[in-house]
Design an enzyme around this catalytic site. Structure first.
Site, PDB file in Angstrom:
ATOM      1  N   ARG A  50       0.927  -0.978  -0.089  1.00 40.67           N
ATOM      2  CA  ARG A  50       0.206  -0.549  -0.018  1.00 40.67           C
ATOM      3  C   ARG A  50       0.839   1.693   0.128  1.00 40.67           C
ATOM      4  O   ARG A  50       0.693   2.222  -0.701  1.00 40.67           O
ATOM      5  CB  ARG A  50      -1.038  -0.329   1.378  1.00 40.67           C
ATOM      6  CG  ARG A  50      -2.293   1.171   1.876  1.00 40.67           C
ATOM      7  CD  ARG A  50      -2.948   1.989   0.045  1.00 40.67           C
ATOM      8  NE  ARG A  50      -2.848   2.971   0.370  1.00 40.67           N
ATOM      9  CZ  ARG A  50      -2.831   3.378   0.291  1.00 40.67           C
ATOM     10  NH1 ARG A  50      -1.510   3.955  -0.835  1.00 40.67           N
ATOM     11  NH2 ARG A  50      -3.122   5.694   0.396  1.00 40.67           N
ATOM     12  N   ILE A  64      -1.738   6.823   8.425  1.00 41.09           N
ATOM     13  CA  ILE A  64      -2.317   6.075   8.551  1.00 41.09           C
ATOM     14  C   ILE A  64      -1.799   5.007   7.626  1.00 41.09           C
ATOM     15  O   ILE A  64      -2.809   4.569   6.387  1.00 41.09           O
ATOM     16  CB  ILE A  64      -4.152   6.760   8.114  1.00 41.09           C
ATOM     17  CG1 ILE A  64      -4.454   7.935   8.614  1.00 41.09           C
ATOM     18  CG2 ILE A  64      -5.057   5.174   8.369  1.00 41.09           C
ATOM     19  CD1 ILE A  64      -5.809   8.713   8.404  1.00 41.09           C
ATOM     20  N   PRO A  65      -0.984   4.279   7.796  1.00 46.18           N
ATOM     21  CA  PRO A  65      -0.753   2.386   7.104  1.00 46.18           C
ATOM     22  C   PRO A  65      -1.950   1.948   7.236  1.00 46.18           C
ATOM     23  O   PRO A  65      -2.825   2.030   8.083  1.00 46.18           O
ATOM     24  CB  PRO A  65       0.872   2.314   7.774  1.00 46.18           C
ATOM     25  CG  PRO A  65       0.609   3.216   8.672  1.00 46.18           C
ATOM     26  CD  PRO A  65      -0.664   4.018   8.790  1.00 46.18           C
ATOM     27  N   HIS A  66      -2.545   1.401   6.183  1.00 46.09           N
ATOM     28  CA  HIS A  66      -4.066   0.682   5.508  1.00 46.09           C
ATOM     29  C   HIS A  66      -3.685  -0.100   4.677  1.00 46.09           C
ATOM     30  O   HIS A  66      -2.716  -0.417   3.464  1.00 46.09           O
ATOM     31  CB  HIS A  66      -5.285   1.571   5.689  1.00 46.09           C
ATOM     32  CG  HIS A  66      -5.281   2.437   4.252  1.00 46.09           C
ATOM     33  ND1 HIS A  66      -4.594   3.573   4.431  1.00 46.09           N
ATOM     34  CD2 HIS A  66      -5.753   2.088   3.792  1.00 46.09           C
ATOM     35  CE1 HIS A  66      -5.021   4.583   3.632  1.00 46.09           C
ATOM     36  NE2 HIS A  66      -5.072   3.245   2.757  1.00 46.09           N
ATOM     37  N   CYS A  67      -4.480  -1.243   4.674  1.00 41.85           N
ATOM     38  CA  CYS A  67      -4.302  -2.108   4.064  1.00 41.85           C
ATOM     39  C   CYS A  67      -5.757  -3.371   3.733  1.00 41.85           C
ATOM     40  O   CYS A  67      -5.667  -3.810   4.911  1.00 41.85           O
ATOM     41  CB  CYS A  67      -3.591  -3.033   3.654  1.00 41.85           C
ATOM     42  SG  CYS A  67      -2.367  -4.262   5.092  1.00 41.85           S
TER      43      CYS A  67
END
Length: 149
Positions: A50, A64-67
């Site tokens: 991401r 806001i790291p997200h996956c």
């Protein structure tokens, strides 16, 4: 499902001594994989994938790291503050010291978007961010974040 219902004490980490974006993602993967009962490396690779699409550093010292993760059986949020801000390739070029990571199963896409929106809204409040930055312990960070939701 609200962020408040996703918040778990074991996924809230205050004043972490981490010096790089890669280490932040590794740390998130480690704690989230335990909670989600899935492979640490799979979580890390999904988060890294991401980030390769574009930095999740949204400005104001926030990332806001997200996956989406096939093997996740439910959504998890990891809340982390850093002892020293780090470069996260943020859109405003400001170093990051508050991280809100989301790992979501593919069947909870609406939840994913709603959670990202809630975090982004919180990130618009300098007072809320200041409160989060003052937390010196995991418990204090948990309680402050919980009170802001």
């Amino acid at each position: 499902m609200s962020l408040k219902s996703l918040l778990k004490a074991e996924l809230v980490l205050a004043k972490q001594d981490i010096v790089s974006k890669k280490r932040v993602l590794e740390s998130i993967a480690e704690v989230a994989s335990n909670r989600l009962h899935c492979d640490n490396e799979a979580v890390y690779e999904a988060l890294l994938g991401r980030e390769k699409l574009g930095s999740t550093g949204i400005g104001n010292g926030i990332a806001i790291p997200h996956c989406r993760l096939e093997s996740a059986n439910h959504t998890a949020i990891v809340v982390m503050s850093l002892q020293t801000p780090i470069d996260f390739d943020s859109i405003d070029r400001r170093a990051v010291d508050l991280i809100f990571a989301l790992i979501v199963p593919p069947n909870e896409c609406d939840q994913h978007l709603a959670s990202l929106a809630q975090i982004a809204e919180l990130a618009q409040s300098p007072e809320s961010l200041d409160k989060l930055r003052t937390a010196q312990s995991n418990e204090e960070l948990f309680n402050i974040f919980d009170s802001l939701l």
